[in-house]
Design an enzyme around this catalytic site. Sequence first.
Site, PDB file in Angstrom:
ATOM      1  N   ARG A  43       0.852  -1.203   0.000  1.00  0.00           N
ATOM      2  CA  ARG A  43       0.000   0.000   0.000  1.00  0.00           C
ATOM      3  C   ARG A  43       0.878   1.240   0.000  1.00  0.00           C
ATOM      4  O   ARG A  43       0.638   2.195  -0.758  1.00  0.00           O
ATOM      5  CB  ARG A  43      -0.901   0.032   1.238  1.00  0.00           C
ATOM      6  N   ARG A  44       1.899   1.236   0.862  1.00  0.00           N
ATOM      7  CA  ARG A  44       2.803   2.389   0.953  1.00  0.00           C
ATOM      8  C   ARG A  44       3.599   2.567  -0.335  1.00  0.00           C
ATOM      9  O   ARG A  44       3.770   3.687  -0.820  1.00  0.00           O
ATOM     10  CB  ARG A  44       3.742   2.220   2.142  1.00  0.00           C
ATOM     11  N   PHE A 107       0.691 -17.256  -1.523  1.00  0.00           N
ATOM     12  CA  PHE A 107       0.785 -15.809  -1.332  1.00  0.00           C
ATOM     13  C   PHE A 107       1.894 -15.227  -2.202  1.00  0.00           C
ATOM     14  O   PHE A 107       1.689 -14.236  -2.897  1.00  0.00           O
ATOM     15  CB  PHE A 107       1.019 -15.476   0.145  1.00  0.00           C
ATOM     16  N   ARG A 117      -0.364 -18.434  -8.577  1.00  0.00           N
ATOM     17  CA  ARG A 117      -1.125 -18.885  -7.413  1.00  0.00           C
ATOM     18  C   ARG A 117      -1.671 -20.296  -7.586  1.00  0.00           C
ATOM     19  O   ARG A 117      -2.012 -20.955  -6.606  1.00  0.00           O
ATOM     20  CB  ARG A 117      -2.278 -17.929  -7.117  1.00  0.00           C
TER      21      ARG A 117
END
Length: 163
Positions: A43-44, A107, A117
């Site tokens: 996110r950052r 993950f 995945r």
Amino acid sequence: MSHDRPSRRLPAEMEEKTLSLAAVTVLAVLEQAYFSLQVISIRRKFSVTPPATTGPPEFERTFRAQANCSEYFPIFISVLWTAGVFFSPGLSSLCGLLYLYGRFRYFRGYSESAQGRLAPLYFSAQVLWALIGLSSLGVGLSFFRVHLNVDVLQQLGSALDLP
């Protein structure tokens, strides 16, 4: 003045039987925390502020990987403990470790590409189904033994003339 406190420890037999299950549970919680921290980090990196759940594909894949792992976590913990208590704590713990390994690979693979995945998803799903099977078998056998006074495994052994 001496105060007698009730012991807060589990009985030794119960502690021995559940220690491996508890260790796998703690490891599973730490894995979930790691996945959450990875979402915070990405996110950052891409400036995707909550509550947004969309952004660059790298963010969306990591976010979905964490969400998918979280969605299956209660099912995993439930069948880990049910299989461990009613069937075999050792086998259940081994399956739990395999499941966590599969989820970690899932993950990582999903974070890199949607295709990445798939193999770990199938692997972890197979392990989860094995735990569901062990849980069902253990609960079923216990039900027969406790409520119907029938030891199915003993009866089967006698029928097959096993020692």
